[in-house]
Enzyme design. Structure first.
Site, PDB file in Angstrom:
ATOM      1  N   GLU A   1      -4.329  46.894 136.299  1.00  0.00           N
ATOM      2  CA  GLU A   1      -3.595  46.058 135.345  1.00  0.00           C
ATOM      3  C   GLU A   1      -4.516  45.517 134.266  1.00  0.00           C
ATOM      4  OE1 GLU A   1      -1.869  42.197 133.782  1.00  0.00           O
ATOM      5  OE2 GLU A   1      -3.798  42.627 134.740  1.00  0.00           O
ATOM      6  N   GLU A   2      -5.731  45.133 134.660  1.00  0.00           N
ATOM      7  CA  GLU A   2      -6.643  44.471 133.723  1.00  0.00           C
ATOM      8  C   GLU A   2      -7.159  45.403 132.628  1.00  0.00           C
ATOM      9  OE1 GLU A   2      -7.047  41.442 133.495  1.00  0.00           O
ATOM     10  OE2 GLU A   2      -6.778  40.479 135.435  1.00  0.00           O
TER      11      GLU A   2
END
Length: 362
Positions: free
Chosen positions: A208-209
């Site tokens: 996600e990051e």
């Protein structure tokens, strides 16, 4: 409450930078298996727990297991590791931190982030924040050859070395609350769920990051009828920040997102799904905050615009000092987020889902 704290501690202290989530994934699978009918780990490492309900309608809940990290891109002849960020860092938070570095053998060794001492910094620059390109990791080696014998190489990753701690009562601090607290909220809700009107896909997403990658893959696979992302959000309720810029406050309940985003574009939560979540929060007496966040987004954005479009919204846990070694949150906010999630999953029937989906105009 103590049960949730211990769950969050296990998740927070696990090491899992984007793309290298193996250690935290093992924790998630172990915690999830007893409460779902089936667990699948997909080709990119998303953990998908399937809990079958009364209908074949599909609900997806996503929380990401990766944390921001560092990747070695050069090893000096003196044995210092140069690195690039994996995810969004503020350089100021890195100086003087201890880190864990993953070796090619799969083990972790300790190091520290060093920088040029102020005593030998050019005059006038002693108090300037260093750039990441000027930082390095010191693992106590004296040569490139010694580093390589330890199993550290270009491409090795590192994460912060920081223990979980209770500050005061139900306020806790640690690394990687973004988004291990969202994962804890999901797992805690799974423990309480009984009968469901839909089939639930509980997804612990990867990467996600670095661009919401895992959620995109999972949403394409599942094609849910609606989706909820669980993530942290900014709580800037600290000295020197005006009330308007607080976004949320810790201890005032989970946040129900209205809007977020940044340079990549704004994400507006699906209005009917958002209002449905708000109504349920009021009905069950869970305190909540409405969240408008400029900058940053969640897996909901990646899910919403798959296929024909998926109604998606976000329940957020207010967190101070996000993307630092000392993230801070109030556990009551997280437990209330879990209560709210459970109620939403139980009360979002096929009839409610139909109200989100395509409408025929006569």
């Amino acid at each position: 409450m103590e049960e949730f704290i211990q769950l969050l501690k296990r998740l927070s202290e696990a090491r899992g930078p984007s793309g290298f989530e193996d250690e935290v994934r093992e924790v998630v699978v172990r915690e999830m298996e007893p409460y779902v009918d089936e667990v699948v780990v997909d080709r990119w490492g998303n953990v998908i727990g399937i809990k079958r309900g009364a209908s074949e309608r599909r609900a997806m809940v996503a929380a990401h297991i990766d944390e921001i990290g560092l990747m070695v891109d050069h090893i000096d002849k003196e044995g210092f590791l140069r690195f690039r960020p994996v995810g969004g860092w503020n350089e100021v938070t890195l100086v003087g931190q201890r880190v864990w570095v993953k070796t090619s053998r799969g083990t972790w060794i300790r190091g520290v982030v060093g920088s040029t001492p102020p005593h030998v910094t050019p005059a006038g620059k002693e108090r300037e924040a260093p750039e990441i390109k000027d930082l390095f990791i010191d693992i106590g080696a004296s040569s490139r050859e010694e580093v390589e014998k330890l199993g550290v190489e270009v491409g090795s990753v590192a994460v912060l070395d920081r223990e979980f701690a209770v500050l005061n009562g139900r306020v806790v601090t640690g690394k990687a609350f973004d988004d291990r607290v969202g994962v804890a909220v999901l797992l805690y809700a799974l423990r309480q769920l009984k009968e469901l009107p839909t089939t639930l896909y509980a997804v612990a997403t990867v990467q996600e990051e670095v661009g919401l990658r895992g959620a995109q893959i999972a949403a394409e696979r599942i094609n849910p009828h609606y989706a909820i992302a669980l993530d942290t959000t900014i709580a800037a309720d600290v000295p020197g920040v005006g009330d308007r810029l607080h976004v949320t406050k810790i201890g005032k309940g989970p946040a129900i997102k209205v809007l977020d985003g940044g340079r990549g574009g704004l994400f507006i939560a699906h209005p009917q799904l958002r209002d449905h979540i708000v109504k349920i929060a009021r009905d069950i007496g869970v305190p909540y905050q409405l969240e408008v966040l400029y900058g940053g987004t969640t897996d909901a954005m990646a899910i919403a615009f798959r296929r024909e479009g998926i109604p998606a919204a976000t329940i957020s846990i207010p967190t101070r000092y996000i993307h630092s070694p000392v993230e801070v949150l109030n556990v009551e906010d997280a437990v209330n987020a879990s209560k709210l999630l459970k109620a939403v999953l139980e009360r979002t029937t096929p009839a409610v889902i139909d109200s989100f989906l395509d409408k025929r105009i006569k």
